[in-house]
Structure formats: C-alpha cells, structure tokens
Design a protein around this motif. Structure first.
Motif, PDB file in Angstrom:
ATOM      1  N   GLN A 203     -11.243  -3.418   3.116  1.00  0.00           N
ATOM      2  CA  GLN A 203     -10.847  -2.414   2.135  1.00  0.00           C
ATOM      3  C   GLN A 203      -9.377  -2.034   2.260  1.00  0.00           C
ATOM      4  N   SER A 204      -8.807  -2.231   3.454  1.00  0.00           N
ATOM      5  CA  SER A 204      -7.391  -1.893   3.625  1.00  0.00           C
ATOM      6  C   SER A 204      -6.500  -2.787   2.766  1.00  0.00           C
ATOM      7  N   LEU A 205      -6.923  -4.033   2.527  1.00  0.00           N
ATOM      8  CA  LEU A 205      -6.143  -4.915   1.663  1.00  0.00           C
ATOM      9  C   LEU A 205      -6.146  -4.397   0.224  1.00  0.00           C
ATOM     10  N   LEU A 206      -7.301  -3.943  -0.235  1.00  0.00           N
ATOM     11  CA  LEU A 206      -7.386  -3.415  -1.591  1.00  0.00           C
ATOM     12  C   LEU A 206      -6.573  -2.127  -1.722  1.00  0.00           C
ATOM     13  N   GLU A 207      -6.638  -1.276  -0.703  1.00  0.00           N
ATOM     14  CA  GLU A 207      -5.869  -0.039  -0.755  1.00  0.00           C
ATOM     15  C   GLU A 207      -4.369  -0.323  -0.724  1.00  0.00           C
ATOM     16  N   ALA A 208      -3.953  -1.305   0.077  1.00  0.00           N
ATOM     17  CA  ALA A 208      -2.537  -1.669   0.122  1.00  0.00           C
ATOM     18  C   ALA A 208      -2.072  -2.214  -1.221  1.00  0.00           C
ATOM     19  N   ALA A 209      -2.931  -2.989  -1.889  1.00  0.00           N
ATOM     20  CA  ALA A 209      -2.564  -3.518  -3.203  1.00  0.00           C
ATOM     21  C   ALA A 209      -2.407  -2.398  -4.219  1.00  0.00           C
ATOM     22  N   ARG A 210      -3.286  -1.412  -4.165  1.00  0.00           N
ATOM     23  CA  ARG A 210      -3.164  -0.289  -5.104  1.00  0.00           C
ATOM     24  C   ARG A 210      -1.909   0.528  -4.822  1.00  0.00           C
ATOM     25  N   ILE A 211      -1.578   0.695  -3.537  1.00  0.00           N
ATOM     26  CA  ILE A 211      -0.359   1.437  -3.185  1.00  0.00           C
ATOM     27  C   ILE A 211       0.869   0.706  -3.693  1.00  0.00           C
ATOM     28  N   ASP A 212       0.849  -0.627  -3.635  1.00  0.00           N
ATOM     29  CA  ASP A 212       1.982  -1.422  -4.125  1.00  0.00           C
ATOM     30  C   ASP A 212       2.042  -1.492  -5.641  1.00  0.00           C
ATOM     31  N   GLY A 213       1.079  -0.888  -6.317  1.00  0.00           N
ATOM     32  CA  GLY A 213       1.103  -0.833  -7.768  1.00  0.00           C
ATOM     33  C   GLY A 213       0.353  -1.941  -8.468  1.00  0.00           C
ATOM     34  N   ALA A 214      -0.454  -2.700  -7.737  1.00  0.00           N
ATOM     35  CA  ALA A 214      -1.219  -3.784  -8.363  1.00  0.00           C
ATOM     36  C   ALA A 214      -2.353  -3.199  -9.198  1.00  0.00           C
ATOM     37  N   GLY A 215      -2.512  -3.710 -10.416  1.00  0.00           N
ATOM     38  CA  GLY A 215      -3.597  -3.267 -11.272  1.00  0.00           C
ATOM     39  C   GLY A 215      -4.901  -3.944 -10.918  1.00  0.00           C
ATOM     40  N   ASN A 216      -5.942  -3.640 -11.672  1.00  0.00           N
ATOM     41  CA  ASN A 216      -7.258  -4.204 -11.384  1.00  0.00           C
ATOM     42  C   ASN A 216      -7.276  -5.723 -11.551  1.00  0.00           C
TER      43      ASN A 216
END
Length: 321
Positions: A203-216
């Motif tokens: 889940q940390s990878l998904l959270e890092a992607a959201r922090i970097d501004g990656a969309g769904n």
C-alpha cells in the motif's frame, strides 16, 4: 587434551555428525509424495505411453485385429483440413477469451478494491457462473441464442430487430457465441485471482503514487498492472491449456457445428474415437494435443518469466536512474 578428545569421541559427541550426514542423504518427505508419484508414473504416464502405442494402429477399439500403420495417422493429421480448422478455432478462441477475461477481471477487481457498498454480494454474483456446470447451462444458452430465442426477442423490442439471426445455427456467429458463453463462465475466476493479487500490493507504493500526483489510471497502468504479471502469466497458461481441451460448451451447445464451425481438438477427438470408432486416429490426435499443450505452456512460461539474472537487474536499475 588427547585423553579428553578420545573420551568425547568414544562417548559419541564427536561422531554426532555421522548420523546427521546420513539423515541428509535420506528423503524424509518420500512417504508423503510416494502415492502421488505412483499415481503419476503408474497411471498417467502409462496411459500416455499406451495412447502413443494405439496412435500407430488402425483399430476401432473393439475388434481383436489391430493393424499397425506406423506414423500414417500423423501423416493423415497433417493433411486433415478439419484438424487445421480446429487449430484455428482454438487460437482465435484463446486470444479473444483471454484478452476479454483479463480486461474484465482487472476492472472488476479494481472496482471491488474501491470500497463500494455491498461488495460481498457483487463478488458472489460475478463468481457464481464459475461453479455452474456447463451441462446445466447449455440448454439455457441453446434457448437464448436460438432463432426464436430470448436474445432475438430483446433485440426486436429495443428497436434492433434488423440484427436478429440464428446465432448458433450459422457458421459466422456460432463460434463468437461459444466465446461469449466461455467469457461469462470464467471471468469470475479471473476476477478472484486478480483481486487476491491486488491485495498483496504494498500500500505504501500506492500512497507514494498518490502523493506524487498520479491519477487512478496512471496508478493502474504503472503500478498495479506490472504487479499482476505473475497472475497474468498463470492465467495465460491455464487459458491456453483450457482452450486446447475445450469440449463441453461447444459440444453441448452446438455439437461442434454447424459444418464444423465450432470444432475444437477435444470435440474432434471425441467424434473420431467414439462416434466414428477411429480409435487409432483419435489417439494420434490426443498425442498431438498433448505436445501442443506442453509447447504452449513452456513458451508462455518463458515469455512471462521475469529476468532474474544479475545483468538484467543492473540494466533495469540503470534504466530507472
């Protein structure tokens, strides 16, 4: 020191490594795998060898007279247009069903991971077709896709009556109908496997992607989909072998017709062996089917295997930098 060493040796302390070494040479799990080993070697491989022997005969399976024809059955297979048509149907069937099931399985798994309400009910609804026997559903689909069936009735009442046709009664649409039924039946299994694989993603990878501004969509393409590679390879292998062994749906719905439009290797082997009593030719087809299945499984495994060599990892790490 000499006396103490002798005492230790005589007492068995110094020789404790000998039984340990002997224990290493033993196979402690052999009694557990022995039944499966006997079953595999004594039954499965014996049957394969016996089928290979029958494939060299001209035999109806009942008469005592067995005429040896060598590899003539295999030569006849190479010139058999129905065999090659069955191969083409198998390839098209595998490609279409695998692609559609993969897309639907990933989409359903992503939706279920989005914390929607009544998710358990949706999971059951998607998975129910997997546990239904094809023999039970075949009469239903025969009625639905008949010329006077419910599908044409729906088309007529929604203003698409010009699309009505005998879906399982003509060559152009019989195979697509079999594909639709198979996709409906096995998408639930694909969904469950992808859902379980997504649960293992950090889940940390998904959270890092959201922090970097990656969309769904970006998260799905760049993080989730690459993490599902092992599951996709496994499903591709299962799908390829399943396509080669396809029998129940095309036989129960269309009886491999019309005019061999839904002929697969499994249905062709059944027709040759049981209906026409060409047991030697059917055995040769079975051996060809086994070889094709093994080759396809090996190819898919090699293509999907991750590059674990040190130089491969270095190349990827340099590319990441």
């Amino acid at each position: 020191m000499t006396v103490s060493t002798e005492r230790l040796t005589s007492s068995g302390v110094g020789s404790s490594s000998r039984p340990r070494a002997r224990r290493r040479l033993q196979a402690p799990g052999l009694p557990w795998i022995l039944p499966a080993l006997v079953l595999s070697v004594g039954l499965i491989y014996y049957c394969i060898a016996y089928t290979g022997y029958i494939s060299t005969l001209n035999w109806d399976g009942a008469s005592p007279e067995k005429i040896s024809v060598g590899f003539q059955n295999y030569a006849n297979i190479a010139r058999d247009p129905i065999f090659w048509r069955a191969i083409w149907h198998t390839v098209a069937f595998f490609v279409v069903t695998f692609v559609v099931q993969t897309v639907l399985g990933v989409v359903f798994a992503v939706i279920m991971h989005s914390r929607i309400r009544l998710a358990v009910i949706y999971k059951v609804i998607v998975f129910v077709p997997v546990v239904l026997a094809p023999a039970i559903m075949a009469p239903v689909f025969r009625q639905i896709f008949a010329a006077d069936g419910q599908f044409n009735w729906v088309l007529e009442h929604v203003g698409l009556g010009f699309l009505q046709q005998p879906w399982i009664g003509q060559e152009s649409t019989a195979l697509p109908v079999i594909m639709v039924i198979t996709i409906w039946q096995w998408t639930g299994l694909t969904f469950v496997l992808y859902y379980a694989a997504m649960s293992q993603i950090d889940q940390s990878l998904l959270e890092a992607a959201r922090i970097d501004g990656a969309g769904n969509l970006r998260t799905l393409v760049s993080i989730i989909w690459p993490s599902l590679r092992g599951t996709t390879v496994a499903l591709a292998i299962l799908g390829a072998i399943g396509a080669l062994k396809t029998f129940d749906v095309p036989w129960l719905v269309t009886i491999a017709g019309p005019n061999n439009a839904t002929q697969f290797l499994g249905t062709y082997i059944y027709q040759m062996t049981i209906q026409l009593a060409h047991v030697g030719y059917g055995a040769a087809l079975s051996i060809v089917l086994l070889v094709i299945a093994l080759v396809m499984a090996i190819i898919l495994q090699l293509v999907g295997r991750e590059d674990t060599r040190p130089e491969g990892r270095n190349t990827r790490s340099k590319g990441a930098r």
